[in-house]
Motif scaffolding. Structure first.
Motif, PDB file in Angstrom:
ATOM      1  N   GLU A 247       0.830  -1.211   0.000  1.00 44.76           N
ATOM      2  CA  GLU A 247       0.000   0.000   0.000  1.00 44.76           C
ATOM      3  C   GLU A 247       0.860   1.255   0.000  1.00 44.76           C
ATOM      4  O   GLU A 247       0.559   2.221  -0.693  1.00 44.76           O
ATOM      5  N   GLN A 248       1.923   1.243   0.788  1.00 43.80           N
ATOM      6  CA  GLN A 248       2.804   2.409   0.873  1.00 43.80           C
ATOM      7  C   GLN A 248       3.501   2.673  -0.461  1.00 43.80           C
ATOM      8  O   GLN A 248       3.619   3.820  -0.887  1.00 43.80           O
ATOM      9  N   ARG A 249       3.963   1.621  -1.105  1.00 50.60           N
ATOM     10  CA  ARG A 249       4.647   1.795  -2.394  1.00 50.60           C
ATOM     11  C   ARG A 249       3.681   2.279  -3.472  1.00 50.60           C
ATOM     12  O   ARG A 249       4.017   3.168  -4.264  1.00 50.60           O
ATOM     13  N   VAL A 250       2.486   1.716  -3.505  1.00 48.20           N
ATOM     14  CA  VAL A 250       1.495   2.123  -4.502  1.00 48.20           C
ATOM     15  C   VAL A 250       1.055   3.565  -4.246  1.00 48.20           C
ATOM     16  O   VAL A 250       0.911   4.353  -5.188  1.00 48.20           O
ATOM     17  N   ALA A 251       0.884   3.930  -2.982  1.00 45.69           N
ATOM     18  CA  ALA A 251       0.513   5.314  -2.651  1.00 45.69           C
ATOM     19  C   ALA A 251       1.624   6.281  -3.064  1.00 45.69           C
ATOM     20  O   ALA A 251       1.350   7.358  -3.600  1.00 45.69           O
ATOM     21  N   PHE A 252       2.877   5.903  -2.809  1.00 48.83           N
ATOM     22  CA  PHE A 252       4.005   6.734  -3.228  1.00 48.83           C
ATOM     23  C   PHE A 252       3.993   6.918  -4.745  1.00 48.83           C
ATOM     24  O   PHE A 252       4.168   8.033  -5.253  1.00 48.83           O
TER      25      PHE A 252
ATOM     26  N   ARG B  35      -0.188  -2.968 -10.058  1.00 53.03           N
ATOM     27  CA  ARG B  35      -1.285  -2.752  -9.099  1.00 53.03           C
ATOM     28  C   ARG B  35      -1.843  -1.337  -9.236  1.00 53.03           C
ATOM     29  O   ARG B  35      -3.045  -1.131  -9.183  1.00 53.03           O
ATOM     30  N   LEU B  36      -0.957  -0.369  -9.392  1.00 54.22           N
ATOM     31  CA  LEU B  36      -1.395   1.013  -9.575  1.00 54.22           C
ATOM     32  C   LEU B  36      -2.233   1.130 -10.845  1.00 54.22           C
ATOM     33  O   LEU B  36      -3.269   1.801 -10.854  1.00 54.22           O
ATOM     34  N   LYS B  37      -1.819   0.470 -11.890  1.00 55.43           N
ATOM     35  CA  LYS B  37      -2.563   0.484 -13.154  1.00 55.43           C
ATOM     36  C   LYS B  37      -3.933  -0.156 -12.975  1.00 55.43           C
ATOM     37  O   LYS B  37      -4.910   0.293 -13.563  1.00 55.43           O
ATOM     38  N   ASP B  38      -4.022  -1.204 -12.142  1.00 53.28           N
ATOM     39  CA  ASP B  38      -5.312  -1.840 -11.866  1.00 53.28           C
ATOM     40  C   ASP B  38      -6.257  -0.878 -11.141  1.00 53.28           C
ATOM     41  O   ASP B  38      -7.451  -0.875 -11.390  1.00 53.28           O
ATOM     42  N   VAL B  39      -5.700  -0.076 -10.230  1.00 49.24           N
ATOM     43  CA  VAL B  39      -6.506   0.867  -9.454  1.00 49.24           C
ATOM     44  C   VAL B  39      -6.945   2.047 -10.318  1.00 49.24           C
ATOM     45  O   VAL B  39      -8.073   2.518 -10.229  1.00 49.24           O
ATOM     46  N   TYR B  40      -6.044   2.531 -11.173  1.00 53.05           N
ATOM     47  CA  TYR B  40      -6.319   3.671 -12.043  1.00 53.05           C
ATOM     48  C   TYR B  40      -6.090   3.268 -13.509  1.00 53.05           C
ATOM     49  O   TYR B  40      -5.097   3.661 -14.118  1.00 53.05           O
ATOM     50  N   PRO B  41      -6.991   2.480 -14.092  1.00 50.65           N
ATOM     51  CA  PRO B  41      -6.759   1.938 -15.432  1.00 50.65           C
ATOM     52  C   PRO B  41      -6.575   2.999 -16.520  1.00 50.65           C
ATOM     53  O   PRO B  41      -5.852   2.769 -17.485  1.00 50.65           O
ATOM     54  N   ASP B  42      -7.200   4.147 -16.365  1.00 55.74           N
ATOM     55  CA  ASP B  42      -7.046   5.204 -17.358  1.00 55.74           C
ATOM     56  C   ASP B  42      -6.144   6.326 -16.859  1.00 55.74           C
ATOM     57  O   ASP B  42      -6.046   7.371 -17.499  1.00 55.74           O
ATOM     58  N   GLY B  43      -5.473   6.107 -15.743  1.00 55.78           N
ATOM     59  CA  GLY B  43      -4.691   7.148 -15.107  1.00 55.78           C
ATOM     60  C   GLY B  43      -3.340   7.411 -15.712  1.00 55.78           C
ATOM     61  O   GLY B  43      -2.793   8.502 -15.594  1.00 55.78           O
ATOM     62  N   PHE B  44      -2.767   6.398 -16.370  1.00 53.70           N
ATOM     63  CA  PHE B  44      -1.450   6.597 -16.970  1.00 53.70           C
ATOM     64  C   PHE B  44      -1.186   5.519 -18.006  1.00 53.70           C
ATOM     65  O   PHE B  44      -1.834   4.488 -18.033  1.00 53.70           O
ATOM     66  N   ALA B  45      -0.218   5.794 -18.860  1.00 54.63           N
ATOM     67  CA  ALA B  45       0.202   4.829 -19.875  1.00 54.63           C
ATOM     68  C   ALA B  45       1.446   4.133 -19.362  1.00 54.63           C
ATOM     69  O   ALA B  45       2.420   4.778 -19.000  1.00 54.63           O
TER      70      ALA B  45
ATOM     71  N   LEU C   1       3.224  10.164  -9.502  1.00 53.31           N
ATOM     72  CA  LEU C   1       2.578  10.316 -10.803  1.00 53.31           C
ATOM     73  C   LEU C   1       1.744  11.589 -10.848  1.00 53.31           C
ATOM     74  O   LEU C   1       1.785  12.329 -11.824  1.00 53.31           O
ATOM     75  N   TYR C   2       1.032  11.864  -9.766  1.00 51.40           N
ATOM     76  CA  TYR C   2       0.196  13.066  -9.708  1.00 51.40           C
ATOM     77  C   TYR C   2       1.047  14.341  -9.760  1.00 51.40           C
ATOM     78  O   TYR C   2       0.767  15.255 -10.529  1.00 51.40           O
ATOM     79  N   TRP C   3       2.067  14.417  -8.923  1.00 48.30           N
ATOM     80  CA  TRP C   3       2.853  15.645  -8.802  1.00 48.30           C
ATOM     81  C   TRP C   3       3.892  15.817  -9.895  1.00 48.30           C
ATOM     82  O   TRP C   3       4.131  16.926 -10.352  1.00 48.30           O
ATOM     83  N   ASP C   4       4.539  14.745 -10.316  1.00 50.82           N
ATOM     84  CA  ASP C   4       5.603  14.847 -11.315  1.00 50.82           C
ATOM     85  C   ASP C   4       5.155  14.457 -12.717  1.00 50.82           C
ATOM     86  O   ASP C   4       5.868  14.727 -13.681  1.00 50.82           O
ATOM     87  N   GLY C   5       4.040  13.744 -12.802  1.00 52.65           N
ATOM     88  CA  GLY C   5       3.552  13.321 -14.107  1.00 52.65           C
ATOM     89  C   GLY C   5       4.255  12.092 -14.646  1.00 52.65           C
ATOM     90  O   GLY C   5       4.006  11.675 -15.768  1.00 52.65           O
ATOM     91  N   THR C   6       5.134  11.503 -13.833  1.00 54.24           N
ATOM     92  CA  THR C   6       5.866  10.320 -14.273  1.00 54.24           C
ATOM     93  C   THR C   6       6.265   9.473 -13.070  1.00 54.24           C
ATOM     94  O   THR C   6       6.439   9.992 -11.974  1.00 54.24           O
ATOM     95  N   ILE C   7       6.377   8.192 -13.295  1.00 55.48           N
ATOM     96  CA  ILE C   7       6.858   7.251 -12.283  1.00 55.48           C
ATOM     97  C   ILE C   7       7.538   6.112 -13.043  1.00 55.48           C
ATOM     98  O   ILE C   7       7.130   5.782 -14.153  1.00 55.48           O
ATOM     99  N   ASN C   8       8.585   5.573 -12.470  1.00 54.86           N
ATOM    100  CA  ASN C   8       9.206   4.412 -13.077  1.00 54.86           C
ATOM    101  C   ASN C   8       9.684   3.446 -12.004  1.00 54.86           C
ATOM    102  O   ASN C   8       9.660   3.764 -10.812  1.00 54.86           O
TER     103      ASN C   8
END
Length: 70
Positions: free
Chosen positions: A20-25, A58-68, A30-37
């Motif tokens: 949960e902590q890693r996915v929240a991070f 897991r993040l993609k599962d939670v927000y399917p349209d949130g990022f590519a 992603l929200y603030w910087d617009g990118t995550i890797n």
């Protein structure tokens, strides 16, 4: 989780606290910087590349349209 500490039936399966902590991070980054890797997660939490990939999935599962995912 609801404010009372009970699981929300719409949230799906409960994740371990560390996941949960890693996915929240990742979501915040992603929200603030617009990118995550994967490297962001690997450096911040000391996890393997495979674990970082799983967390981003897991993040993609939670927000399917949130990022590519590339």
């Amino acid at each position: 989780m609801s404010a009372s500490g009970e699981s929300d039936h719409t949230a799906g399966p409960t994740l371990r606290w560390s996941v949960e902590q890693r996915v929240a991070f990742a979501a915040r980054r992603l929200y603030w910087d617009g990118t995550i890797n994967r490297d962001d997660l690997m450096r911040r939490f000391g996890v393997s590349a495979n674990q970082a990939t799983a967390d981003l999935s897991r993040l993609k599962d939670v927000y399917p349209d949130g990022f590519a995912y590339d």
